[in-house]
Design an enzyme around this catalytic site. Sequence first.
Site, PDB file in Angstrom:
ATOM      1  CB  CYS A   1      -0.939   0.021   1.203  1.00  0.00           C
ATOM      2  SG  CYS A   1      -1.986  -1.428   1.280  1.00  0.00           S
TER       3      CYS A   1
ATOM      4  CG  HIS B   1      -2.984   3.521   2.719  1.00  0.00           C
ATOM      5  ND1 HIS B   1      -3.684   3.204   1.564  1.00  0.00           N
ATOM      6  CD2 HIS B   1      -2.907   2.363   3.434  1.00  0.00           C
ATOM      7  CE1 HIS B   1      -4.006   1.921   1.596  1.00  0.00           C
ATOM      8  NE2 HIS B   1      -3.554   1.394   2.713  1.00  0.00           N
TER       9      HIS B   1
ATOM     10  CG  ASN C   1      -6.719  -0.752   1.787  1.00  0.00           C
ATOM     11  OD1 ASN C   1      -6.045  -0.311   0.854  1.00  0.00           O
ATOM     12  ND2 ASN C   1      -6.178  -1.324   2.846  1.00  0.00           N
TER      13      ASN C   1
HETATM   14  N1  COA Z   1     -18.774  -7.719  10.140  1.00  0.00           N
HETATM   15  C1  COA Z   1     -19.218  -7.963  11.393  1.00  0.00           C
HETATM   16  N2  COA Z   1     -18.402  -8.339  12.387  1.00  0.00           N
HETATM   17  C2  COA Z   1     -17.102  -8.499  12.103  1.00  0.00           C
HETATM   18  C3  COA Z   1     -16.576  -8.281  10.811  1.00  0.00           C
HETATM   19  C4  COA Z   1     -17.471  -7.887   9.816  1.00  0.00           C
HETATM   20  N3  COA Z   1     -17.084  -7.636   8.548  1.00  0.00           N
HETATM   21  N4  COA Z   1     -15.250  -8.513  10.835  1.00  0.00           N
HETATM   22  C5  COA Z   1     -14.930  -8.855  12.083  1.00  0.00           C
HETATM   23  N5  COA Z   1     -16.052  -8.857  12.855  1.00  0.00           N
HETATM   24  C6  COA Z   1     -16.183  -9.167  14.279  1.00  0.00           C
HETATM   25  C7  COA Z   1     -15.037 -10.000  14.813  1.00  0.00           C
HETATM   26  O1  COA Z   1     -15.258 -11.369  14.563  1.00  0.00           O
HETATM   27  C8  COA Z   1     -15.081  -9.651  16.273  1.00  0.00           C
HETATM   28  O2  COA Z   1     -16.107 -10.392  16.865  1.00  0.00           O
HETATM   29  P1  COA Z   1     -15.943 -10.961  18.390  1.00  0.00           P
HETATM   30  O3  COA Z   1     -15.816  -9.742  19.240  1.00  0.00           O
HETATM   31  O4  COA Z   1     -17.210 -11.703  18.589  1.00  0.00           O
HETATM   32  O5  COA Z   1     -14.715 -11.798  18.362  1.00  0.00           O
HETATM   33  C9  COA Z   1     -15.521  -8.189  16.287  1.00  0.00           C
HETATM   34  O6  COA Z   1     -16.120  -7.943  15.005  1.00  0.00           O
HETATM   35  C10 COA Z   1     -14.371  -7.208  16.479  1.00  0.00           C
HETATM   36  O7  COA Z   1     -13.340  -7.566  15.591  1.00  0.00           O
HETATM   37  P2  COA Z   1     -11.970  -6.794  15.577  1.00  0.00           P
HETATM   38  O8  COA Z   1     -11.043  -7.479  14.625  1.00  0.00           O
HETATM   39  O9  COA Z   1     -11.517  -6.587  16.979  1.00  0.00           O
HETATM   40  O10 COA Z   1     -12.434  -5.370  14.985  1.00  0.00           O
HETATM   41  P3  COA Z   1     -11.606  -4.075  14.843  1.00  0.00           P
HETATM   42  O11 COA Z   1     -12.273  -2.985  15.565  1.00  0.00           O
HETATM   43  O12 COA Z   1     -10.139  -4.295  15.112  1.00  0.00           O
HETATM   44  O13 COA Z   1     -11.756  -3.758  13.296  1.00  0.00           O
HETATM   45  C11 COA Z   1     -10.507  -3.901  11.240  1.00  0.00           C
HETATM   46  C12 COA Z   1     -11.252  -4.675  12.335  1.00  0.00           C
HETATM   47  C13 COA Z   1      -9.951  -4.897  10.245  1.00  0.00           C
HETATM   48  C14 COA Z   1     -11.494  -2.991  10.552  1.00  0.00           C
HETATM   49  C15 COA Z   1      -9.383  -3.068  11.883  1.00  0.00           C
HETATM   50  O14 COA Z   1      -8.625  -3.878  12.747  1.00  0.00           O
HETATM   51  C16 COA Z   1      -8.449  -2.461  10.887  1.00  0.00           C
HETATM   52  O15 COA Z   1      -8.833  -1.617  10.105  1.00  0.00           O
HETATM   53  N6  COA Z   1      -7.152  -2.830  10.900  1.00  0.00           N
HETATM   54  C17 COA Z   1      -6.179  -2.280  10.010  1.00  0.00           C
HETATM   55  C18 COA Z   1      -6.441  -2.760   8.629  1.00  0.00           C
HETATM   56  C19 COA Z   1      -5.557  -2.110   7.619  1.00  0.00           C
HETATM   57  O16 COA Z   1      -5.184  -0.993   7.740  1.00  0.00           O
HETATM   58  N7  COA Z   1      -5.226  -2.866   6.599  1.00  0.00           N
HETATM   59  C20 COA Z   1      -4.523  -2.428   5.470  1.00  0.00           C
HETATM   60  C21 COA Z   1      -3.104  -2.183   5.697  1.00  0.00           C
HETATM   61  S1  COA Z   1      -2.426  -1.512   4.267  1.00  0.00           S
END
Ligand code: COA
Length: 374
Positions: free
Chosen positions: A118, A301, A331
């Site tokens: 990215c 980004h 993204n």
């Molecule tokens: N819809 C509904 N629930 C979802 C889900 C979705 N699409 N994806 C995950 N969940 C659930 C999980 O299973 C978890 O459930 P649980 O509490 O029962 O275990 C809950 O939501 C929380 O998940 P979590 O992973 O802690 O959420 P988060 O707040 O960390 O958000 C991301 C997840 C991926 C959005 C976030 O971590 C993120 O943006 N990370 C960086 C990603 C990034 O920048 N990537 C590119 C790099 S270039």
Amino acid sequence: MGCTIIGCGKALPALEVANDDLAKLVETNDEWIVTRTGISSRHIAVDETGTDLAEAAARAALGWSPDGWCEASLAPEDIDLVIAATFTSDALVPSAAGLLRERLGLENAIAFDLNAACTGFVYALTVAETMMAASAAGFPGAAGRNPIRRALVVGSERLTHVTDWADRSTCVLFGDGAGAAVVEWDEARPGILASFILNTTDDTGALSCPHAFDAPVPFDADGVAPALLDGAGNVPYATMPPASHADDAHVAALQEPPLQTVYMDGQKVFKFATEAMTEAIHRVLERSGVALEDVACIVPHQANERIIKYAAKKLGLPLDLFQLSIANVGNTSAASVPMALADAYAAGRIKRGDKVIMVAFGGGFTSGAVLFEA
Ligand code: COA
């Protein structure tokens, strides 16, 4: 004097898919996706190739279509260099940049790809600027090398083609698109004032995407695989497909379909992203001597709106200083920064003389920023 951005454009696939449609694929909902990421919809390339998207973005940046921002339209022969930042090119060979060069008829340009996930566009711009600066300075030996005066730098991705559509933690995040910038070495303008690019070891394997070029190899660790030899001691490779050796575990393993999809541990990447973004911004400010309060716009980004909000808070900056473009694109990896830059120019947020920072982070881990005067 410096490497100045003189054109910018973007292109998106025709199909726009809303969050509610993804709820038909995985257990998710619009409210979760919007609250956790800021994404409402994304564009998915069904009919468009990566080259199609890159071409449309490049035409806009070159002033060959009315869709972009462009100070001066250039002729094909004016472009000396094409760098395409991508990890989802249409082919490994020719490169995405090579295919784009051919489509646009850039006869004088050298062209190659760069993969820094990215952060690819920030890396590519830094490489282009370095080549131009060396060329302009006539460093020892520069006279014997390709003169680089103008470059086309593109970020183009079809991330939805390396997405696991059964994994709700990643499939709601990604989209396809392309962004492009045309840069010119200008003796009268400062252009890029500082850049900073960095690799950090991703020792937890938080973000990865394997490749798929797993053609069967008729060797094991000791040489030609004995199980493949026929009675005469030869491998009947050309006439007998390896799959016919049904009892051969070595061949069977080679026939496994490759899993070429992005794996991500969201929370680990989130932590890395916020730290990497703030560090990269501080480093380009230090290197350029520009004060944070003199920056007119930050183009980050677009991975998650929450990451941008968090970084703004950490830097003590108002959110409206940041270009937010994620809502309807998701993204788009290396395409994300140049597409957001095109949005900022299109919205009139960047005026001549403004100090602007582009900042990114990504798998690898990679991170970096470029500070330029518009
Ligand atoms: N819809 C509904 N629930 C979802 C889900 C979705 N699409 N994806 C995950 N969940 C659930 C999980 O299973 C978890 O459930 P649980 O509490 O029962 O275990 C809950 O939501 C929380 O998940 P979590 O992973 O802690 O959420 P988060 O707040 O960390 O958000 C991301 C997840 C991926 C959005 C976030 O971590 C993120 O943006 N990370 C960086 C990603 C990034 O920048 N990537 C590119 C790099 S270039």
